[in-house]
Scaffold this motif. Structure first.
Motif, mmCIF file in Angstrom:
data_model
loop_
_atom_site.group_PDB
_atom_site.id
_atom_site.type_symbol
_atom_site.label_atom_id
_atom_site.label_comp_id
_atom_site.label_asym_id
_atom_site.label_seq_id
_atom_site.Cartn_x
_atom_site.Cartn_y
_atom_site.Cartn_z
ATOM 1 N N GLU A 174 0.841 -1.106 -0.068
ATOM 2 C CA GLU A 174 -0.264 0.083 -0.075
ATOM 3 C C GLU A 174 0.831 1.234 -0.004
ATOM 4 N N TYR A 175 1.914 1.294 0.785
ATOM 5 C CA TYR A 175 2.860 2.477 0.888
ATOM 6 C C TYR A 175 3.218 2.539 -0.402
ATOM 7 N N LEU A 176 3.869 1.466 -1.270
ATOM 8 C CA LEU A 176 4.384 1.591 -2.531
ATOM 9 C C LEU A 176 3.501 2.055 -3.606
ATOM 10 N N ARG A 177 2.334 1.755 -3.482
ATOM 11 C CA ARG A 177 1.329 2.264 -4.332
ATOM 12 C C ARG A 177 0.996 3.840 -4.069
ATOM 13 N N LEU A 178 0.965 4.321 -2.844
ATOM 14 C CA LEU A 178 0.818 5.714 -2.461
ATOM 15 C C LEU A 178 2.146 6.377 -3.051
ATOM 16 N N LYS A 179 3.469 5.700 -2.764
ATOM 17 C CA LYS A 179 4.718 6.350 -3.208
ATOM 18 C C LYS A 179 4.802 6.676 -4.786
ATOM 19 N N ALA A 180 4.221 5.652 -5.480
ATOM 20 C CA ALA A 180 3.904 5.565 -6.881
ATOM 21 C C ALA A 180 3.251 6.736 -7.677
ATOM 22 N N LEU A 181 2.035 6.768 -6.829
ATOM 23 C CA LEU A 181 1.059 7.859 -7.158
ATOM 24 C C LEU A 181 1.633 9.184 -6.743
ATOM 25 N N LEU A 182 2.234 9.447 -5.896
ATOM 26 C CA LEU A 182 2.661 10.838 -5.294
ATOM 27 C C LEU A 182 4.211 11.074 -6.455
ATOM 28 N N ASP A 183 4.799 10.016 -6.869
ATOM 29 C CA ASP A 183 6.068 10.182 -7.728
ATOM 30 C C ASP A 183 5.509 10.705 -9.031
ATOM 31 N N GLY A 184 4.402 9.959 -9.300
ATOM 32 C CA GLY A 184 3.751 10.266 -10.574
ATOM 33 C C GLY A 184 3.049 11.441 -10.911
ATOM 34 N N GLY A 185 2.784 12.108 -9.795
ATOM 35 C CA GLY A 185 2.154 13.331 -10.118
ATOM 36 C C GLY A 185 0.612 13.300 -10.074
ATOM 37 N N GLY A 186 0.175 12.150 -9.570
ATOM 38 C CA GLY A 186 -1.277 11.781 -9.602
ATOM 39 C C GLY A 186 -2.011 12.668 -8.907
ATOM 40 N N ILE A 187 -1.661 13.257 -7.667
ATOM 41 C CA ILE A 187 -2.238 14.218 -6.916
ATOM 42 C C ILE A 187 -1.739 15.499 -6.994
ATOM 43 N N GLY A 188 -0.777 15.875 -7.571
ATOM 44 C CA GLY A 188 0.180 17.090 -7.629
ATOM 45 C C GLY A 188 1.197 17.035 -6.737
ATOM 46 N N ARG A 189 1.544 18.079 -6.399
ATOM 47 C CA ARG A 189 2.638 18.431 -5.117
ATOM 48 C C ARG A 189 1.951 18.082 -3.947
ATOM 49 N N PRO A 190 2.605 17.359 -3.133
ATOM 50 C CA PRO A 190 1.905 17.000 -1.853
ATOM 51 C C PRO A 190 2.217 18.074 -0.832
ATOM 52 N N LEU A 191 0.992 18.351 -0.063
ATOM 53 C CA LEU A 191 1.136 19.549 0.842
ATOM 54 C C LEU A 191 0.743 18.910 2.345
ATOM 55 N N MET A 192 0.180 17.951 2.401
ATOM 56 C CA MET A 192 0.067 17.609 3.612
ATOM 57 C C MET A 192 -0.222 15.877 3.825
ATOM 58 N N LEU A 193 0.301 15.367 5.006
ATOM 59 C CA LEU A 193 0.032 13.888 5.381
ATOM 60 C C LEU A 193 -0.897 13.825 6.625
#
Lengths: 339, 339, 339, 339
Positions: D135-154
């Motif tokens: 699950e973390y790997l999928r989240l990381k891939a989504l972030l790295d691929g720009g799927g939700i834009g620049r991350p601002l908060m966790l």
């Protein structure tokens, strides 16, 4: 065979499934090594063996099975070739993991069952990998523990994004629904007694001549009923779901949605496109469990009888596709070996 | 009838459903008032009328329909009494919201259809309230908008915690599956053409003699197929689910889990025990839409034909329960009034 | 005022919220009618009154409140005009439903509180409509029932797709987070004691000068802690979530996903784009409950004190935005009227 | 070291984690064998080595590292012993998988970093196993691929059912939140710049003296903000969730609910009680990836610098627990080895 020795495996067939098993045995599984690969296409066999230390390429299965460093056999060749390799393995008393189907039809599967029964001990594990899927295992544990009472019905969905060229209606039963046939037998501990197939209007996305989707009704020896939507050109991905309905509750698997994304007016996530992604853990676990049991001198998992019973139910299923009627499953007597 | 005038409604029958409609019209619905309540039990009628300003209690429906302050009729009496009241309402050209079933059988329902057709304009809205449920409406909009392509199958679950005394197998069709029959017709815009019923092993939680659960297969005139699990003693609550499978996707309702709780090793939430909780919004919306349309001089929603067609499919369903075979639904010709 | 009489309501302000309340009172709510509409723009008032039988248009709130057919007042005018209308209503002892905020700041809100306290009985219900949302109500019932033990933390998300022109950081607190401020006070039954605001890197999708998103930390008088993500240009829709964490469990609302769709490699559904869609039921229920209570001579729901306390917390919040520090909320003594 | 040779691993420490790694290397991981186990308790070491062919028990790590059949080291001893073993491994240029924390504090971790930097090439992989969770790997891939834009908060939740005796507030940071510290650094590719800790009212279920739960705020060098609920006596199970909020969307993991059960008025399922169940795949994958990379002569995964930076953030976190204020994280200059 002691726990400590590394298991030398001959992989028969180096097509998609076989090549994947070679990779798995070489890089994922503990306690095994690929000692031999066999393919009637010698070049393909050599390519599969390349880069694996101590792995020999063969074009003949019998030769591979005779090699001194081969302790066990993983059969991933086309189904018509399975029977001969299985009988060779029995002759050498070698443990076998045989990809499903055990053989292409019930008659040949029964010959394998009888041969193993004559051997007097189990040697074959059949590759019904869903029995190693974590979700199915949790559902099985719930049912066995009585968590929802006696199970009465199963509602199953089996969807593929699209079929490859040459896919036939018979393959919808033999290659796809066969998994629900085995899962129903395994989850409920009952045989399939009859099969009926209903065909709604054909999807315009299905290839010419393929009546897709279909609804397959499985009646079990214990009076349970499983309905299976098989839709092999659903367009959106690979999806396997199963809901068990018991006397005191119901339970569903197949909706595990690990990553939830909100973007552009939509919540949701991705659907896997492929059974490899959905059942990766199950395939790994299946082979690991086989290797571990084999090193410890045991045979466990789905039996040759399971392979035969699934074949008999598939034959009833394809008859039901053709007749539109309810078709009974006729089973031989179960040898004592299979309990 | 202008938008501005408050609609005076006579509620026929003050049992559970009728009393709930009296409360709804009195306290929830805009633009209507309860002008009359009718019950053959005069005391019960008086109790229902008590505390509602300007509401008169009757024991005779015809007398209530003749009252000058009665503009419209809501029928919630036992089904055998519906036909007479409907014909009375037609005689006075009064708008009617008739709780389902329209009448107890297809023959009487067809007489109502023919009477309304002779009237030459619609006067009846039948109480298939699921058509007003927000989830069903979203599913309908998705199907109508082509979001998943042409629909091919519906998978339906209809579960009640337990049955009251006297509940029969026929009532599983006539009182329960009738909702899926109407929903299938409405969602797909097709008639039911044939019905088959399969009975798995009976739940030990079902009363003696009740074959519960059952799987009901509905084939439509357009070749779609709906499978309905009806399980009226499921033990765990009231649950209605529907998954539509189309040529390009699938869509499911009935899993809306508004409040997710983690406690004591479990995640999850509560299942409603009752259709009143699950479909509260649908009931309110159904009556509000009927009041608003009536005040504007329109009749909309499920038609008498819908009531008749559901009755005909239910008759095929109960025949199928008895015969174990596929039973065809025979429909009269549809009057032009129903488009 | 008896239950039977229809409540004549004057709606003050016919902008977006006011016009929606006019529609609601006219077409959705039982037991009320729009007797008067008021707008300083006389043409707009006339348009709002048009087509509603017996509804008079005014440009002056005081004149409308003096009309003999006005029994109650719904204030939906701009916030700076609220105080004068509230005092007029108190002078005539008229029941009021006042859209939030009660008034634009804590000082004026306290004057309203004191005026109502002098009146000696409640007349004002403040429009914190989340208290009528079915999901919030279920969460409140769970907390009050001790289902997760004493609540210790709330995790809140409040997201809008995009801001209209002119939206300021102060409005993020006063128009948006004010809902979480009220929800925190209501769910926990505690006052807000201090507010801190943290500002991560600004989203490039936010308008120039708007520090969006922000994380707002609310400390309560009972030691609970609420963190609120406010993100008013999140891009993907309108989303409100709340997770309560108690000593024995946690509970979350805001994920209700009624329609699940599988298409084109994705599972999921649509996110509403607007608070009107998300909170439609809450708005309807809020007004219906106000009308019913008022007809029965009662005042219930969020009080003027709730309006004042929210205003005081908002002032601390905007100070915290500016200072970057923890800002204490200073409250006046609570009049006995508010228990 | 070639791909083909089986990796001989010395496991240092045979407590809970060490024993589990011995089992894993022996029975799950491909390409490795346990050549040595080390424990200062010689009996425990012998028990751990028992039944594993060719495995020698030691009480002294240095002796084990000198054995000719030891190719690599897995450190699972108590944290204070890590530094000495790491330096021994560097002296022999042996690859190391070191359980987190790298060492007990930032100063000692920096010494390890500097020693590895002097070595001139990476030898250490630190056991932040969440980086191997699907699950973390999928989240990381989504972030790295720009799927939700620049991350601002966790938004992070980290919950344990209950703490063992002796668990301190410092351990809430050093043993628990350290995972969110590493996950934040890894997901965002940024350093932690400052830490603030807020303490709501203490749960009555927490042991005397333990301020549980807490809310930990992590500010990153890039301006992102992570809030972490740490609740180590939540009572209901082990739960790890993470929602990333980006400029164009959000994404959440930790709700994967594979088996949905309806029983007795409740829908839902079981919550794992233990990190071993939640992160089993991650632990297996972490070690398999380390073995595979090591056999290929590579070092990958979390670095010694990651271990040091996490330690520095933890020190700021425990200071913030004590001070109630925002505490800055002071980092040494990053050696060029770590890019």
């Amino acid at each position: 065979m002691t726990q400590q020795g590394t298991l030398g495996v001959a992989v028969i067939g180096t097509g998609r499934m076989g090549a994947d098993h070679v990779r798995r045995l070489d890089r994922v599984i503990s306690g095994a090594r690929v000692a031999a690969v066999v393919d009637i296409d010698g070049d393909r066999a050599k390519r599969a063996a390349g880069g694996i230390d101590g792995c020999t390429a063969y074009t003949d299965a019998a030769a591979a099975l005779s090699a001194p460093d081969v302790d066990a056999v993983l059969i991933a060749s086309p189904a018509p070739a399975h029977e001969a390799t299985l009988l060779e393995a029995f002759a050498r008393d070698l443990p076998v993991l045989c990809e499903k189907p055990l053989t292409p039809d019930a008659a040949s599967a029964l010959r394998v069952v009888e041969a193993e029964a004559r051997l007097g001990h189990r040697r074959v594990q059949v590759g019904f990998m869903r029995r190693y899927d974590p979700e199915y295992l949790r559902l099985k544990a719930l049912l066995d523990g009585g968590g929802i009472g006696r199970p009465l019905m199963l509602h199953c969905r089996h969807r593929n994004a699209a079929t490859p060229p040459g896919f036939t209606e018979q393959m919808m039963i033999n290659d796809s629904v066969v998994h629900e046939i085995d899962a129903t037998r395994w989850l409920l501990g009952q045989e399939i007694a009859a099969v009926t197939v209903l065909k709604p209007a054909r999807s315009s996305a299905a290839p010419e001549g393929l009546g897709d989707p279909q609804l397959v009704l499985l009646e079990t020896s214990g009076g349970a009923l499983a309905d299976v939507e098989i839709f092999v050109n659903c367009g959106f991905g690979y999806q396997v779901q199963c809901e068990a309905v018991g006397e005191r509750g119901s339970a569903r698997i197949g909706d595990a949605h690990g990553l939830l994304v909100n973007t552009a007016g939509r919540w949701g996530g991705e659907i896997p496109q492929d059974f490899v992604e959905r059942f990766r853990t199950a395939y790994d676990e299946q082979v690991q469990r086989w290797v571990t049991a084999t090193r410890e001198g045991r045979t466990e998992g789905p039996t040759a009888w399971d392979g035969y019973a699934a074949a008999a139910a598939c034959e009833a299923g394809t008859r039901a596709q053709a007749s539109g009627a309810r078709e009974r499953v006729m089973l031989a007597e179960r040898p004592r070996l299979y309990g």
